[in-house]
Design an enzyme around this catalytic site. Structure first.
Site, PDB file in Angstrom:
ATOM      1  N   ARG A 275     -11.408 -37.727 -49.707  1.00  0.00           N
ATOM      2  CA  ARG A 275     -12.206 -37.652 -50.927  1.00  0.00           C
ATOM      3  C   ARG A 275     -11.579 -36.683 -51.926  1.00  0.00           C
ATOM      4  O   ARG A 275     -11.492 -36.976 -53.128  1.00  0.00           O
ATOM      5  CB  ARG A 275     -13.641 -37.251 -50.568  1.00  0.00           C
ATOM      6  CG  ARG A 275     -14.327 -38.297 -49.696  1.00  0.00           C
ATOM      7  CD  ARG A 275     -15.599 -37.794 -49.020  1.00  0.00           C
ATOM      8  NE  ARG A 275     -16.659 -37.504 -49.973  1.00  0.00           N
ATOM      9  CZ  ARG A 275     -17.878 -37.118 -49.604  1.00  0.00           C
ATOM     10  NH1 ARG A 275     -18.167 -36.988 -48.308  1.00  0.00           N
ATOM     11  NH2 ARG A 275     -18.804 -36.880 -50.508  1.00  0.00           N
TER      12      ARG A 275
ATOM     13  N   ILE B 168     -17.281 -38.954 -38.687  1.00  0.00           N
ATOM     14  CA  ILE B 168     -16.999 -39.322 -40.068  1.00  0.00           C
ATOM     15  C   ILE B 168     -18.196 -38.876 -40.904  1.00  0.00           C
ATOM     16  O   ILE B 168     -19.289 -38.653 -40.374  1.00  0.00           O
ATOM     17  CB  ILE B 168     -16.736 -40.845 -40.243  1.00  0.00           C
ATOM     18  CG1 ILE B 168     -17.933 -41.681 -39.754  1.00  0.00           C
ATOM     19  CG2 ILE B 168     -15.475 -41.263 -39.516  1.00  0.00           C
ATOM     20  CD1 ILE B 168     -17.752 -43.182 -39.975  1.00  0.00           C
ATOM     21  N   ASP B 169     -17.985 -38.728 -42.187  1.00  0.00           N
ATOM     22  CA  ASP B 169     -19.050 -38.225 -43.058  1.00  0.00           C
ATOM     23  C   ASP B 169     -20.277 -39.131 -43.035  1.00  0.00           C
ATOM     24  O   ASP B 169     -20.173 -40.347 -42.828  1.00  0.00           O
ATOM     25  CB  ASP B 169     -18.552 -38.126 -44.505  1.00  0.00           C
ATOM     26  CG  ASP B 169     -17.445 -37.105 -44.669  1.00  0.00           C
ATOM     27  OD1 ASP B 169     -17.292 -36.240 -43.803  1.00  0.00           O
ATOM     28  OD2 ASP B 169     -16.734 -37.192 -45.701  1.00  0.00           O
ATOM     29  N   LYS B 170     -21.421 -38.540 -43.301  1.00  0.00           N
ATOM     30  CA  LYS B 170     -22.675 -39.297 -43.385  1.00  0.00           C
ATOM     31  C   LYS B 170     -22.564 -40.441 -44.387  1.00  0.00           C
ATOM     32  O   LYS B 170     -23.001 -41.565 -44.117  1.00  0.00           O
ATOM     33  CB  LYS B 170     -23.814 -38.356 -43.781  1.00  0.00           C
ATOM     34  CG  LYS B 170     -25.149 -39.057 -44.042  1.00  0.00           C
ATOM     35  CD  LYS B 170     -26.199 -38.062 -44.516  1.00  0.00           C
ATOM     36  CE  LYS B 170     -27.493 -38.779 -44.864  1.00  0.00           C
ATOM     37  NZ  LYS B 170     -28.533 -37.834 -45.351  1.00  0.00           N
TER      38      LYS B 170
END
Length: 328
Positions: free
Chosen positions: A247, A141-143
């Site tokens: 997003r 998953i994204d930072k």
């Protein structure tokens, strides 16, 4: 040296033949392996195979004489600062002898890269037990996204879980706070995406279906609550797995995710709120590698809890992990 017949173990279910040889004969190059396959010297159940063939438990792999055959490389624990070990152990929300599930904090990268000095991957030795293999990342998953991150305790389990993700057998639910309120209040977003650039500076953009670089991307959303039409709490489920999909899809609705540093522009950064991404991997429902299904949920991160309080959103209690069916 002579021909050896090896039996594929339960833990090696679904592993590719080249990865199987990399595990047992780490000195054998990919080119040499492919040549042995082409000439029929490596066989599975007596049949010719390719390096990409996936193996099943109980199958017999014919291994020809390999010069200087080595024992499997030992998975030696990496030195890890005890502070980092304690930090990753606090992230654990579920574990058994097959899997570990973390609640990753926002701002912590999953893997390394340019300018990244701390990430989950470097901390995984803090979760290994005695001589067990090092846990493996199954997905990312994204930072800037918080929430659930799945780990496998063994290579075989990792292969099974990766197959579940590829086959869309894993249900993922995210919570987000967005600026504005979508219209309609629920639905499916079917917006193809394309990737521009490479590396940390790359971005994902909405694409025309006729674009050669466009990839199908679909997400389901539902408004769970809203505050004067200015902010909304969304439940999101990605039906495909494109980079930054949720997003960009929220941006395409005209309701960018609050605090998004990359998408939504100035609209994503209204005054009065913590300037951090408000996207949280809330729930995973997946086939357990030992049978049945596992459902795990994760508490909101501190910055999202604060925003929920400010906007009057009530998340309720977080249900405990649930394992249904299966054994082990």
């Amino acid at each position: 040296m002579s021909v050896v017949n090896r039996t594929v173990s339960e833990d090696e279910a679904g592993i590719r033949l080249d990865r199987y040889f990399r595990r047992h004969y780490p000195h054998l190059t990919q080119g040499a392996l492919q040549k042995l396959c082409r000439t029929g010297q490596i066989r599975v159940e007596g049949k010719r195979v390719e390096a990409s063939t996936r193996l099943e438990p109980g199958q017999t792999v014919r291994v020809p004489p390999i010069p200087m055959a080595a024992k499997p490389a030992r998975d030696v624990p990496r030195p890890l600062d005890e502070k980092l070990a304690r930090e990753i152990r606090k992230m654990v929300v579920y574990q058994d002898k097959h899997v570990i599930v973390l609640n990753k904090p926002a701002g912590l990268a999953v893997q390394g890269g340019p300018g990244i000095t701390k990430h989950v991957d470097m901390m995984l030795d803090g979760l290994r037990e005695e001589d067990d293999p090092r846990p493996r990342l199954v997905h990312r998953i994204d930072k800037d996204t918080s929430g659930l991150l799945l780990l496998a305790r063994t290579p075989g389990v990792a292969a099974k879980l990766a197959a579940s993700f590829r086959g869309r057998d894993v249900k993922k639910i995210y919570w987000a706070v967005v600026v504005g309120r979508p219209d309609p209040l629920s639905g499916e977003i079917d917006q193809p995406l394309a990737r521009l650039g490479a590396g940390p500076g790359s971005i994902t953009v909405a694409a025309d279906r006729k674009d050669a670089d466009a990839q199908s991307a679909r997400s389901v959303y539902e408004v769970l609550d809203s505050a004067a039409r200015k902010f909304s709490w969304l439940e999101l489920s990605p039906l495909t797995g494109r980079t930054h999909q949720l997003r960009v899809h929220c941006e395409s609705l005209g309701t960018p995710i609050l605090g998004d540093p990359k998408y939504g522009g100035a609209a994503a950064h209204p005054s009065g709120f913590t300037d951090r991404l408000h996207l949280h991997a809330r729930m995973l429902d997946m086939p357990h590698p030992a049978g049945g299904r596992l459902t795990v949920s994760a508490e909101l991160p501190p910055h999202m809890r604060e925003t929920f309080r400010t906007l009057g959103f009530v998340p309720g209690t977080t249900p405990p992990p649930s394992r249904r069916g299966g054994q082990g």
